[in-house]
Design an enzyme around this catalytic site. Structure first.
Site, short mmCIF file in Angstrom:
data_model
loop_
_atom_site.label_atom_id
_atom_site.label_comp_id
_atom_site.label_asym_id
_atom_site.label_seq_id
_atom_site.Cartn_x
_atom_site.Cartn_y
_atom_site.Cartn_z
N THR A 1 0.86 -1.18 0.00
CA THR A 1 0.00 0.00 0.00
C THR A 1 0.89 1.23 0.00
O THR A 1 2.01 1.18 0.51
CB THR A 1 -0.84 -0.05 1.30
N VAL B 1 -13.24 -4.67 1.31
CA VAL B 1 -12.67 -3.34 1.50
C VAL B 1 -11.79 -3.37 2.75
O VAL B 1 -12.21 -3.87 3.79
CB VAL B 1 -13.78 -2.27 1.66
N GLY B 2 -10.56 -2.85 2.61
CA GLY B 2 -9.64 -2.83 3.74
C GLY B 2 -9.69 -1.52 4.50
O GLY B 2 -10.67 -0.77 4.44
N ASP B 3 -8.60 -1.22 5.20
CA ASP B 3 -8.56 -0.02 6.04
C ASP B 3 -8.24 1.25 5.26
O ASP B 3 -8.56 2.35 5.72
CB ASP B 3 -7.50 -0.19 7.13
N THR C 1 -0.34 0.96 6.74
CA THR C 1 -0.23 -0.15 5.82
C THR C 1 -0.23 -1.45 6.62
O THR C 1 0.26 -1.48 7.75
CB THR C 1 1.06 -0.07 4.99
N GLY C 2 -0.78 -2.49 6.04
CA GLY C 2 -0.76 -3.77 6.76
C GLY C 2 -2.07 -4.51 6.62
O GLY C 2 -2.84 -4.26 5.68
N GLY D 1 -5.45 -5.04 6.80
CA GLY D 1 -6.49 -4.03 6.97
C GLY D 1 -7.56 -4.36 7.97
O GLY D 1 -8.08 -3.47 8.66
N1 GLY Z 1 -3.88 -2.18 4.34
C1 GLY Z 1 -4.39 -2.47 3.07
C2 GLY Z 1 -5.51 -3.41 3.10
O1 GLY Z 1 -5.61 -4.22 4.02
O2 GLY Z 1 -6.30 -3.36 2.21
#
Ligand code: GLY
Length: 344
Positions: free
Chosen positions: A210, A239-241, A261-262, A264
């Site tokens: 990310t 959908v992530g964070d 990042t990581g 999510g």
């Molecule tokens: N951090 C990006 C995701 O998990 O989508």
């Protein structure tokens, strides 16, 4: 010294919050970017590492030019820096994004203005060349914060943003990773055990690279933005964070700007970006302590892998990762650039 005393000294040193994986606080920073967790040490060749570093430097210099030479805003700098990273296929954002399990590139992005906590985000878009631009357009041209999939794409087109065929985002490298992952799933279908699709230690193409940026402009305003293709082999529609304000992105002039990042799902559940801001607001800790408390103190014990960059209202930068990499760089008002790929 008695053996029991040695035992307790050893236990304390093992349980103390690790300094490894943190930067900062580093003063006088105007812009910082990250390229996510990237690859573990030893995976990339030296030439590949140099190529990643070169793009991060370009993103930093592009953003600083906006801030210092064009006297632009923190928001302008964040958008400009992230566009450089989205356009480069080495990162999991824009071109070069990872694939969903059914072979699509679904992109998420968000941006936040520290002046007034205005924010915009898009999720699950497949045709918007630069999702960070769409996120900003949502913030500036609608009454909403988050638009998803077709609605976001039609809005972006109407707003005059560049629209591309979904094949624009495809790279052979990511496609091969998807095929490898599909083969693995047939022999070891572990992801069924975990609704996030995450298989700890068993995902060669985890690619949480990310991208994100945080900036502080000459008036002291902060901004943050994040853009991603999400997690490799995610379910379509996941959908992530990154487009969730407070989870992957946060900015408030009174505290700090954060981009994460990581993994999510953990960043959403732990509200990581806004928690870092809250650490500064309520506990009055410095920015380095704030990122360390959340990334290492809270996420690490629950195996929420990831990291973040943060810039506080005085222009002090900090970063933390509980993983074995965090591609990141920062630039000062004078133009001094530092880029690091791994924890130290
Ligand atoms: N951090 C990006 C995701 O998990 O989508």
């Amino acid at each position: 010294m008695s053996p029991s005393r040695w035992f307790w000294i050893l236990m304390l040193s093992l349980t103390a919050s690790p300094a490894v994986g943190n930067d900062g606080p580093i003063p006088n920073v105007v812009l910082a970017v990250h390229g996510g967790l990237g690859e573990s040490p030893g995976v990339l060749t030296k030439d590949e590492e140099r190529a990643v570093i070169a793009v991060i430097e370009t993103a930093l210099r592009t953003g600083r030019q906006v801030l210092v030479e064009k006297q632009g805003s923190a928001l302008d700098a964040v958008e400009a820096a992230i566009r450089v990273l989205e356009d480069d296929p080495q990162f999991n954002a824009g071109k070069g994004a990872v694939f969903t399990s059914d072979g699509r590139n679904e992109l998420d992005a968000s941006i936040m203005d520290g002046r007034d906590r205005k924010a915009g985000a898009v999720a699950g878009v497949t045709t918007v060349k630069n999702p960070i631009r769409a996120a900003r357009a949502v913030m500036e041209k609608t009454r909403h914060v988050l638009l998803v999939s077709k609605g976001a794409e039609e809005f972006a087109q109407a707003a005059g943003l560049e629209i591309v065929d979904p094949s624009y985002f495809r790279t052979e490298r990511r496609w091969k990773e998807l095929e490898e992952r599909r083969r693995k799933e047939q022999t070891q279908p572990q992801s069924r055990l975990d609704p996030s699709g995450f298989v700890p230690g068993a995902d060669p193409g985890r690619h949480w690279s990310t991208v994100g940026a945080v900036a502080r402009d000459r008036e002291g305003h902060l901004a943050a933005g994040t853009s991603t293709g999400g997690m490799s082999y995610k379910r379509y529609g996941r959908v992530g964070d990154s487009p969730i304000i407070g989870a992957g992105t946060f900015a408030d002039d009174r505290t700090c700007a954060v981009s994460c990042t990581g993994h999510g799902e953990f960043f959403i559940r732990w509200q990581v970006a806004s928690d870092i801001s809250a650490q500064i607001e309520y506990r009055q800790v410095d920015v380095r302590q704030a990122v360390d408390t959340v990334i290492n103190g809270k996420l690490k014990p629950v195996k929420g892998e990831g990291g973040c960059i943060a810039l506080d209202r005085e222009g002090r930068f900090a970063a933390a990762t509980n993983s074995d990499s965090l591609w990141r760089g920062w630039i000062t008002a004078e133009g001094k650039v530092v880029v690091k790929l791994y924890p130290e």
